[in-house]
Design a protein around this motif. Structure first.
Motif, PDB file in Angstrom:
ATOM      1  N   ALA A 198      -4.138   0.392 -15.912  1.00 52.52           N
ATOM      2  CA  ALA A 198      -4.912  -0.871 -16.343  1.00 52.52           C
ATOM      3  C   ALA A 198      -4.200  -1.801 -17.292  1.00 52.52           C
ATOM      4  N   ALA A 199      -3.413  -1.250 -18.369  1.00 52.86           N
ATOM      5  CA  ALA A 199      -2.618  -2.139 -19.173  1.00 52.86           C
ATOM      6  C   ALA A 199      -1.596  -2.488 -18.639  1.00 52.86           C
ATOM      7  N   GLN A 200      -0.919  -1.542 -17.714  1.00 51.20           N
ATOM      8  CA  GLN A 200       0.196  -2.472 -16.958  1.00 51.20           C
ATOM      9  C   GLN A 200      -0.135  -3.292 -15.981  1.00 51.20           C
ATOM     10  N   ARG A 201      -1.249  -3.396 -15.353  1.00 51.82           N
ATOM     11  CA  ARG A 201      -1.724  -4.491 -14.434  1.00 51.82           C
ATOM     12  C   ARG A 201      -2.076  -5.617 -15.020  1.00 51.82           C
ATOM     13  N   ILE A 206       7.579  -3.069 -11.799  1.00 54.93           N
ATOM     14  CA  ILE A 206       7.004  -1.964 -12.047  1.00 54.93           C
ATOM     15  C   ILE A 206       5.527  -2.059 -12.721  1.00 54.93           C
ATOM     16  N   LEU A 207       5.343  -3.114 -13.469  1.00 55.41           N
ATOM     17  CA  LEU A 207       4.002  -3.274 -14.412  1.00 55.41           C
ATOM     18  C   LEU A 207       3.312  -3.616 -13.126  1.00 55.41           C
ATOM     19  N   ALA A 208       3.609  -4.511 -12.390  1.00 54.39           N
ATOM     20  CA  ALA A 208       2.235  -4.771 -11.100  1.00 54.39           C
ATOM     21  C   ALA A 208       1.891  -3.844 -10.312  1.00 54.39           C
ATOM     22  N   ALA A 209       3.154  -2.891  -9.963  1.00 48.37           N
ATOM     23  CA  ALA A 209       2.689  -1.653  -9.591  1.00 48.37           C
ATOM     24  C   ALA A 209       2.026  -0.615 -10.085  1.00 48.37           C
ATOM     25  N   ALA A 210       2.012  -0.630 -11.433  1.00 45.92           N
ATOM     26  CA  ALA A 210       1.394   0.307 -12.144  1.00 45.92           C
ATOM     27  C   ALA A 210       1.691   1.693 -12.268  1.00 45.92           C
ATOM     28  N   ARG A 211       3.001   1.793 -12.103  1.00 45.79           N
ATOM     29  CA  ARG A 211       3.603   3.250 -12.128  1.00 45.79           C
ATOM     30  C   ARG A 211       3.935   3.716 -13.385  1.00 45.79           C
ATOM     31  N   VAL A 247       9.221   1.178  -5.258  1.00 42.67           N
ATOM     32  CA  VAL A 247       8.424   1.232  -6.402  1.00 42.67           C
ATOM     33  C   VAL A 247       6.902   1.643  -6.030  1.00 42.67           C
ATOM     34  N   ALA A 248       6.585   1.072  -4.901  1.00 39.57           N
ATOM     35  CA  ALA A 248       5.227   1.397  -4.751  1.00 39.57           C
ATOM     36  C   ALA A 248       4.894   2.762  -4.181  1.00 39.57           C
ATOM     37  N   ALA A 249       6.182   3.216  -3.503  1.00 41.13           N
ATOM     38  CA  ALA A 249       6.060   4.725  -3.038  1.00 41.13           C
ATOM     39  C   ALA A 249       6.425   5.844  -4.040  1.00 41.13           C
ATOM     40  N   ALA A 250       6.712   5.515  -5.263  1.00 34.96           N
ATOM     41  CA  ALA A 250       7.091   6.253  -6.368  1.00 34.96           C
ATOM     42  C   ALA A 250       5.939   7.034  -7.141  1.00 34.96           C
ATOM     43  N   GLU A 275       0.866  -1.276   0.088  1.00 36.99           N
ATOM     44  CA  GLU A 275      -0.235   0.143  -0.087  1.00 36.99           C
ATOM     45  C   GLU A 275       0.898   1.302   0.031  1.00 36.99           C
ATOM     46  N   ARG A 276       0.421   2.228  -0.857  1.00 41.39           N
ATOM     47  CA  ARG A 276       1.367   3.170  -1.061  1.00 41.39           C
ATOM     48  C   ARG A 276       1.749   4.220  -0.035  1.00 41.39           C
ATOM     49  N   GLU A 277       0.656   4.270   0.771  1.00 45.88           N
ATOM     50  CA  GLU A 277       1.040   5.266   2.147  1.00 45.88           C
ATOM     51  C   GLU A 277       2.122   4.385   3.257  1.00 45.88           C
TER      52      GLU A 277
END
Length: 381
Positions: A338-341, A279-284, A261-264, A185-187
């Motif tokens: 969405a395409a990344q995930r 990165i694809l999983a985190a969809a950044r 990665v999740a925080a970025a 989770e990002r936070e």
């Protein structure tokens, strides 16, 4: 008795070993597996039915190699096959001897064109791990064309256009294979890495397969966006002429890259397999900068990512403040989370394991009687 699987693991980086462990832990417990690798310290936990045999490196000299044979040309069907190397000779002998003793159902090769061809020569069906790159040379074609199946640790949408229907039909595509793609989770991730909830974070990520990005262009990038906090993880090549601002921080190797990665808010990274999947999983938003690899592997993967619309690609780090601003703006504008995930399968390791089991059943529909009374040539003992 269930025929075993063999598994060759290339020891550069950790991605090959992590992929192997994920598959082995998803296989049925009654399927024995023998792993061959030049290192035994790069693997996550393996299941009880797996054994690991350390073999000499196929490309690192020890000083015992014969001199004076480099003038003998290497045929196009081989990549790395120097003459007079006792380590290579021993490694091949260990694997060939195991083929004879174990009578395996499959040999999985991740990756070596020579090991794949050795399996075929020894009459053992092999599965070749498929990688991006310009691999139309006779060595790769022999490994791919002679394989009973191909295994790709990425989504089919990232297939290269020259891979024809026949090649794709015998390929198991498993996006996210071998990578922990759970996204923090990002936070919480921001708390763990010590950045504020409202800070703009630009992450620069370098994997373990190369030397990392150069310091000087990253300094130019950080100066071009002074309101953002730039954090690098992984190796950075130091430049004596680099002048860095205060908003860039080099953390080196970290134990929690997924948190970073999740925080970025935006990620700048090369296109190694593990990096891609995280990165694809985190969809950044992702500015992808391919690094040099054999056969242009990362450059061809970057082309596939751009064609799928899941990354903004530059052939090298931007070299001016203006080009940095344009690249970062394009990365944000083209972001398609969405395409990344969609590139990450729900259960890639189980999918790959099930596919391998089904392939083995198709190849060996009935078990042969190879008891001591009759040898494979049919002569009575």
């Amino acid at each position: 008795m269930t025929r075993p699987f063999g598994y060759f693991v290339h020891h550069q980086g950790r991605g090959h070993a992590e992929r192997c462990a994920a598959i082995l832990n998803a296989l049925p417990p009654e399927r024995p597996v023998t792993v061959f690798c030049a290192r035994d310290d790069i693997f996550p936990a393996l299941p009880p039915q797996a054994e690991l045999i350390v073999i000499p490196s196929l490309f690192e000299p020890t000083g015992l190699e014969a001199r004076g044979m480099d003038g003998v040309p290497t045929p196009d069907t081989l990549h790395c096959a120097p003459l007079g190397w006792p380590g290579i000779r021993h490694a091949m002998a260990v694997i060939a001897g195991w083929f004879d003793r174990a009578d395996p159902a499959l040999m999985i090769c991740d990756v070596s064109a020579e090991i794949a061809q050795l399996a075929r020569i020894c009459s053992v069906p092999h599965v070749k791990v498929l990688q991006h790159g310009d691999r139309s040379d006779p060595g790769h074609r022999a490994a791919y064309d002679g394989a009973a199946g191909l295994l790709a640790a990425f989504d089919e949408a990232l297939a290269q256009p020259e891979w024809d229907a026949a090649m794709r039909a015998k390929t198991c595509f498993a996006g996210g294979l071998g990578v922990d793609t759970r996204v923090p989770e990002r936070e919480l991730a921001r708390q763990r890495i010590g950045v504020g909830a409202d800070e703009e974070v630009i992450l620069v990520l370098s994997g373990g397969g190369g030397g990392g990005f150069a310091q000087a262009p990253l300094g130019v990038g950080a100066r071009s966006r002074p309101g953002a906090r730039w954090i690098t993880i992984g190796p950075v090549v130091r430049d004596w002429h680099a002048t860095e601002p205060a908003n860039i921080e080099h953390r080196g190797w970290v134990d929690n890259p997924a948190d970073h990665v999740a925080a970025a808010d935006l990620v700048i990274a090369s296109t190694g397999n593990t990096t891609c999947q995280q990165i694809l999983a985190a969809a950044r938003p992702w500015l992808a900068i391919p690094e040099w690899r054999y056969f242009d592997e990362q450059h061809r993967k970057a082309e596939a990512l751009a064609a799928a619309g899941v990354a903004c690609v530059r052939s090298h780090l931007p070299s001016s403040a203006q080009s940095w601003s344009a690249a970062l703006a394009e990365t944000r504008a083209g972001h398609r989370p969405a395409a990344q995930r969609a590139m990450i399968a729900d259960t890639p390791a189980q999918d790959a394991a099930d596919w391998l089991e089904a392939l083995a059943v198709r190849l060996w529909p009935t078990e042969l009687d190879l008891s001591p009374a009759t040898n494979p040539a049919g002569a009575r003992s």
